[in-house]
Structures are given as C-alpha cells and as structure tokens.
Design an enzyme around this catalytic site. Structure first.
Site, PDB file in Angstrom:
ATOM      1  N   ARG A  38       1.021  -1.310  -0.108  1.00 27.91           N
ATOM      2  CA  ARG A  38       0.129  -0.228  -0.079  1.00 27.91           C
ATOM      3  C   ARG A  38       0.733   1.241   0.234  1.00 27.91           C
ATOM      4  NH1 ARG A  38      -2.704  -3.895   2.776  1.00 27.91           N
ATOM      5  NH2 ARG A  38      -4.828  -4.473   1.088  1.00 27.91           N
TER       6      ARG A  38
ATOM      7  N   THR B 203       1.882  -5.267   4.439  1.00 28.14           N
ATOM      8  CA  THR B 203       0.893  -4.713   3.297  1.00 28.14           C
ATOM      9  C   THR B 203       1.099  -3.083   2.753  1.00 28.14           C
ATOM     10  OG1 THR B 203      -0.904  -5.239   4.345  1.00 28.14           O
ATOM     11  CG2 THR B 203      -0.189  -6.580   2.701  1.00 28.14           C
TER      12      THR B 203
ATOM     13  N   ASP C  87     -16.080 -10.895  10.952  1.00 28.39           N
ATOM     14  CA  ASP C  87     -14.359  -9.790   9.957  1.00 28.39           C
ATOM     15  C   ASP C  87     -13.941  -8.348   9.405  1.00 28.39           C
ATOM     16  OD1 ASP C  87     -11.886 -10.227   8.855  1.00 28.39           O
ATOM     17  OD2 ASP C  87     -12.688 -10.881   6.632  1.00 28.39           O
TER      18      ASP C  87
ATOM     19  N   ASP D 139     -12.700  -5.882  10.301  1.00 21.30           N
ATOM     20  CA  ASP D 139     -12.017  -5.122   9.980  1.00 21.30           C
ATOM     21  C   ASP D 139     -12.467  -3.246  10.513  1.00 21.30           C
ATOM     22  OD1 ASP D 139      -9.177  -5.841   9.808  1.00 21.30           O
ATOM     23  OD2 ASP D 139     -10.993  -7.713   8.476  1.00 21.30           O
TER      24      ASP D 139
END
Ligand SMILES: [Cu+2]
Length: 689
Positions: free
Chosen positions: A141, A185, A314, A316
């Site tokens: 990223r 990442t 999930d 996040d």
C-alpha cells in the site's frame, strides 16, 4: 545598566535553550519533518499526503473550471512487476523534487522522473514466490521517505530502507517470519527519525503489533502488541487462563497518522482471529477492530476506541485513520475519523478518543454459543452502505449488521469485505466532507470448528457471496460535523477494497474506478467533471504534485485482486499540458457473484491458479457425464481447495499445496457450485448430465 544587560542576556540564553528543545534542530531530517507537518503542496512525501492522512492537496492549478481539459501527461509501464491475477497495485506514488517513487504488489520499487515518466532506478525485491500466508492478494500500500531513504514493508515481513538516489538496500529488518503467518502490506510512516510499521496475519492466528524502528539503522526501538499479554491492559477482555489473545490476529493494515503537538501516533486495528468463531474467546477482545493512540516516542498506550466488540464478522478497521480539525458548538476541536467495514465513519476527539459527533452503545441480537457482546457502538448519522441483507432463495436466514450466526449460513450485510475496507478516505477542510468509498455485497456467514496450526489459516468459518447475488459500491461525501450523507453516488463496482480518492483545493475529488476509468468530481456537489479510460484497473489512491510550475495528478493502474479489476503495471499522470488520449477499456470486474466464462464440454481436469490468475478455477465451468471423475490440481503459488457450497451435498478436496491433485467423482446429475474456502470469491461450477 549593567544589571539590565545581564538580565537580557540570561533571558536570551533561556529562550535559546527553549528554542533548541522545541525546534527540529536535532531532527534527523528537518525538511521532511516540516513537509509532513504542513499542508500538502508541491511534493507528496508520505502515503497519506502528510501526517494527518487527509490526502488533501493545496494545489489548485487544475480546478473545477478546467479539469475537463485534462489529458495524459505520461504513462509508464513498470517492466511487468506485479502483473498477474494474484496482485493488486494499490500504492500512492510519492513525489519529491521532481522524482516519483512507486511500489508494486511484488514489493518492487521504481524511481521515475515525475515530469517525463522516464525510469531512474529499480529495486527488485526478489521476495519468495512461495509465500503461502498472503491473505488477500499480493499488495503493497505504499512507501515512506526521510533521511535520504525510501522505506517499504514487504510481504515477507521485512522492513527495508533503500537509498533514495540509487535504490540500493541500506538496511533490511525482519519484523517476523512469513512462515509464521506474518506479512506487511501497509505503507510505513516516517517521522522524526523513526519508522512505524503495521503487520498482517489476522487470518493466520498471529499476534498483531505496531513496530517502531530507527530510520537510520533499522534497529527495532519498541513494539506495541495489539493483543494484550497476561495482566496487561485489555487482558480482562479475553477469557482468563487461556492464551487465545496470543493468536487473536488484530493486524494493522494501513499507515498510522501522527499529531506532533499531542505527541500521539494513531492507527486502526483489524479483526479478531479466528475471524468467525467467537465461541472460545468470550469478552470484548481488545484491541481487535479498534482505533488506538500511543505516545509516538515510546509506544506507551494513550487511548483506544473499539468499533466492534467481540468481532465475529471480519469487520476490520482497515482504512487509514484521518486527523482533521473542526469546530463543534463554537469550540475548536481536534478530530480523528476512520471508515469502518461496518459502513459507518467513526468520528472521535483525538486528544482522548471520546466520540466527537456521538456514538451510542445499543443492545444487539444474541447467540450464546458465539459469546456475543451485549451491545455495540452505533454512530449517530448515516451508514454509507445497506446494513440489512435481503432474502435469497436457498438461504433460510437473512439478517442485519450484528446478526449472529452459527453453523447454518446467515445472509448479512455489510459483508466482511465492507463497507470500507482498505481504501483510504480523504478529508477536505474546504467542504468539511469525508469522501468514503464503499463495497455493497451480501455474504452468507457460517462458523465452523478450526484448530490453530502455526502458519496455517485460522478463521473458524467463512463468508461467501451467494451465487447470483449482486456486487456494487457507493461513493459518499459525509459531513464531518454531523456524520450525515451530503451526497452519494451508487457505483457499478465495489470500491471499498483498495481504491480510494484524493481531494484538492481546486475543488476536486479524484478517484479511479475498477473498470479503468479515472474520474474527477466536484468536491462540493459530487458532479462528475472528467472521465478518462486508463486501460487498466484504476484501483489505487491518486496523488497530486507539481514540477516546474506544472500541476500533475498521478494514479497507479494495475488492478486489484480483491475487486476483480484488470491487472497491469502502469502509472498514469495527467496535466493541463498533457497530450495523451485514453486507451481501450480492459475487461470490467464481475458485478454478479458466481463462476464466469464459457462452459467447457467434457473437461474433467480442473487447474487452480493457472494462467497467471492465482485465485481461479480453469475452466471455471464444465459439463460432464454422470459417473465422471474430475481432478483438481493446484498449479498456483499458494494453498487452495475446491469445496461444494454449504447448502449442497458437498464434496471437498481439502487444502492442496502447490502441485497437489485430488479427484472427485460425480455420480448424480445436477448443477454443483463450489468455492475455494480460504478464498471464497473463487467460484466453480460442474454440470453433471
Ligand atoms: Cu484459494
């Protein structure tokens, strides 16, 4: 008078000492630190633009009146780096003094002349292509810069410093081993002689952490674990006497922000592991799915805000946090915001982590087997995506956000991929709006038993978009004062998973579309002012910079594995003096879940990860006679399986390593759909006659 002279001298001395203590006289890189603290101008020196991550450029040569005349200034291909179905090109290029630095999904870095696109140097990471612990596509990223170096985190969990002039490696520090489930990442953050890096692995039973390194030497200065050890703050939110917190995930997926006046470092923490199974981890499970502030120098805890207690979905917190200043009831306030996978933007006071606009704890549906949290924090204002799933034939249960599930599938929206996933959200001080990218998708959530094995996936269930269900997105301006929608576009494709936008003093919001289009919108009204086909999936956040008095807009276009956009290796730039026209459109991403492509006739050998498309079955659809044995061979780089969708009398090959083959005999006529359970966006179909 002698006395007065003495007094003045001593005053000067005292002031002098104070100035030395507060000015960046000792800073390792005073110039970069100053740019990081200032509004973004000519250069773009860190992933989020500056320390606030607000992605707001003060440049305004290109504005709402002339953006329609924009053309391509140059387009450069990055020598095939990161080209292929397993990769995403999701980085914002950095620019300093007319040189651009960009990183691809293979962690390769290129320095380009920012005015002409000519290549200056290349760094080829040589990362192990056998890395099997990548959760969600091979991606990087972005970069950081300072002290004459370019910094990156790699998928093999190393932080690397390159010489800015040559691209040669100055140091390389392993934060962990990829074999244990870890990777990097996120773009690192450089400030005041330090590098801050997150870590991934939430799907592999890791213990998440923020790591601070000495920028000059690469030495690790401190770590702050996102999961508390025994007796530490937050340990009371895990079952006593267990070590579940030691493998509870809580990755850091994106670049921190930093407030130099408050001396605080801020970041968002991802989901708990195992993702979908909360049965053994009773409690709120800090610091999963939270916004966290630490003292930037020492890593000491300052405050936290948990967006989702005891996460089972999930959900996040994966988009970067954004710092902004505002006025509430006539009082100047220091804000921080983060766009969640839940579809809400969480807006807090960054001095203490308390809600700035209003967030209320409200009761939610319960499932004792999942040890659900009694309440969840619900922000006042609007969600940017639907938060209830519609019923679909073949599924008995459909629910809304925070509906729990057990071992039979429940349809829920938002799905675990968003709302807003990794895509950044900019803030414009001119409009007072956040620009929030969202994914609209329904998922069937299911829990199953899972056992922790080092370096293996550890998710405790899954979520799959039902065959035939639609997938799209939203792009929304949210008023930071009210957390309400100012304007909203429905987008044809998912945009929450890695694109994102940038906003300028010229009144523009700039963003890419997964179908290859680059767009400029009026930041105030949302009106589309410019559209240009780049020829590749335009799924990275753009940047704005200036060279020799000319303003440029740049976007990396290489597609995004998670959003299904067409891959490539290009960097496009635009300017008012540009001469380049658009390219032919690439194949558009899928908007309906399920296997795609022609139906092969009689093919009984199916390859997984073939044709440079890691997350695929080839052929995805085949028609065979009853009694045929079909072989599934993993020719990709990472482990896969082929597993019948839940509601059918199922088969499963089990997880296959690279090179492994498993066979399944189809005795009964019918239409069989299957997925890869670790990668439930991979679909296949066997039609048995
Ligand atoms: Cu797979």
């Amino acid at each position: 008078m002698p006395r007065r002279g003495w007094w003045t001298l001593s005053t000067l001395l005292v002031f002098g000492l104070l100035i030395v203590a507060h000015a960046p006289a000792w800073a390792a890189d005073a110039e970069i630190d100053k740019l990081l603290r200032s509004p973004v101008g000519k250069d773009w020196v860190t992933n989020g633009g500056n320390l606030t991550n607000d992605r707001y450029s003060t440049l305004k040569q290109i504005d709402t009146t002339n953006v329609g005349k924009l053309k391509g200034a140059w387009m450069t291909r990055l020598k095939g780096s990161g080209v292929g179905g397993k990769y995403s090109l999701e980085a914002s290029p950095l620019v300093k003094d007319g040189i651009m630095y960009v990183v691809t999904g293979n962690d390769d870095v290129f320095a380009l002349n920012a005015k002409t696109g000519e290549m200056i140097w290349e760094y080829w990471s040589g990362i192990d292509q056998a890395i099997s612990t990548v959760c969600c596509g091979w991606v990087n990223r972005g970069l950081a810069m300072g002290e004459g170096q370019i910094y990156l985190g790699q998928l093999d969990a190393n932080v690397v410093a390159l010489d800015m002039k040559t691209g040669k490696v100055n140091w390389k520090t392993p934060i962990e081993k990829w074999q244990n489930g870890y990777g990097i990442t996120s773009a690192p953050l450089y400030y005041d002689g330090m590098i801050y890096s997150g870590i991934t692995g939430g799907e592999f039973g890791v213990r998440g952490r923020l790591t601070a390194l000495n920028a000059k030497t690469g030495e690790i200065m401190w770590r702050w674990f996102t999961l508390p050890g025994p007796g530490e703050k937050g340990s009371e939110t895990w079952p006593p006497g267990t070590d579940h917190a030691m493998r509870g995930g809580a990755s850091i997926w994106n670049t921190p922000a930093l407030d130099p006046e408050l001396g605080l470092l801020y970041f968002a923490v991802g989901n708990c592991g195992p993702d979908y199974d909360g049965s053994m981890r009773e409690g709120d499970n800090l610091f999963c799915t939270s916004m966290v502030a630490l003292k930037a120098k020492t890593g000491e805890y300052a405050w936290h805000f948990q967006q989702v207690h005891h996460d089972l979905w999930d959900y996040d917190a994966a988009s970067p946090v954004v710092l902004f200043d505002t006025v509430v009831n006539g009082e100047p306030r220091k804000g921080i915001a983060e766009a969640g996978r839940t579809g809400w933007v969480y807006i807090l006071d960054r001095t203490d982590g308390k809600p700035l606009v209003g967030i209320e704890e409200k009761p939610v549906p319960q499932e004792p087997r999942q040890k659900t949290a009694a309440t969840q924090p619900i922000p006042l204002g609007d969600a940017i995506v639907p938060q209830c799933a519609e019923k679909i034939p073949g599924y008995d249960q459909a629910g809304c956000i925070y509906t729990p599930f057990w071992e039979s599938p429940v349809l829920i929206q938002p799905s675990g991929i968003g709302g807003t996933n990794w895509s950044p959200m900019p803030y414009s001080p001119d409009t007072g709006y956040f620009y929030v990218p969202g994914t609209v998708r329904t998922s069937a959530f299911v829990r199953n038993d899972s056992k922790y094995t080092n370096g293996q996936r550890y998710t405790g269930g899954g979520q799959t978009a039902p065959i035939g269900s639609t997938m799209s997105g939203t792009f929304t301006a949210i008023d930071a004062k009210t957390n309400k929608i100012a304007w909203q576009h429905k987008t044809p494709y998912r945009v929450g998973g890695g694109g994102g936008s940038t906003v300028t003093a010229g009144g523009l919001v700039l963003r890419g579309e997964p179908d290859g289009n680059f767009l400029a919108l009026d930041a105030k009204t949302g009106q589309e002012l410019f559209r240009f086909q780049t020829g590749f999936g335009a799924d990275a956040p753009p940047v704005v910079y200036e060279v020799d008095g000319e303003e440029f807009i740049a976007i990396a276009t290489g597609g995004n594995q998670m959003q299904g956009s067409a891959y490539g290796d290009a960097v496009w730039t635009f300017s008012l003096k540009g001469q380049l026209g658009p390219l032919w459109p690439p194949p558009a991403p899928q908007t309906v879940a399920g296997p795609i492509g022609p139906i092969a006739s009689g093919v009984n050998a199916i390859k997984i990860g073939a044709n440079n498309t890691e997350y695929s079955f080839a052929p995805a659809r085949t028609r065979i006679k009853s009694g045929t044995t079909v072989s599934f061979t993993n020719v990709g780089d990472i482990p896969h399986d082929a597993t019948a969708l839940q509601q059918q009398n199922g088969f499963s090959t089990g997880v296959m390593a690279k090179g492994e083959t498993k066979s399944v005999t189809f005795d009964k006529p019918g239409v069989y759909y299957y997925i890869c359970t670790p990668h439930p966006w991979m679909y296949g179909q066997v039609i048995v006659e």
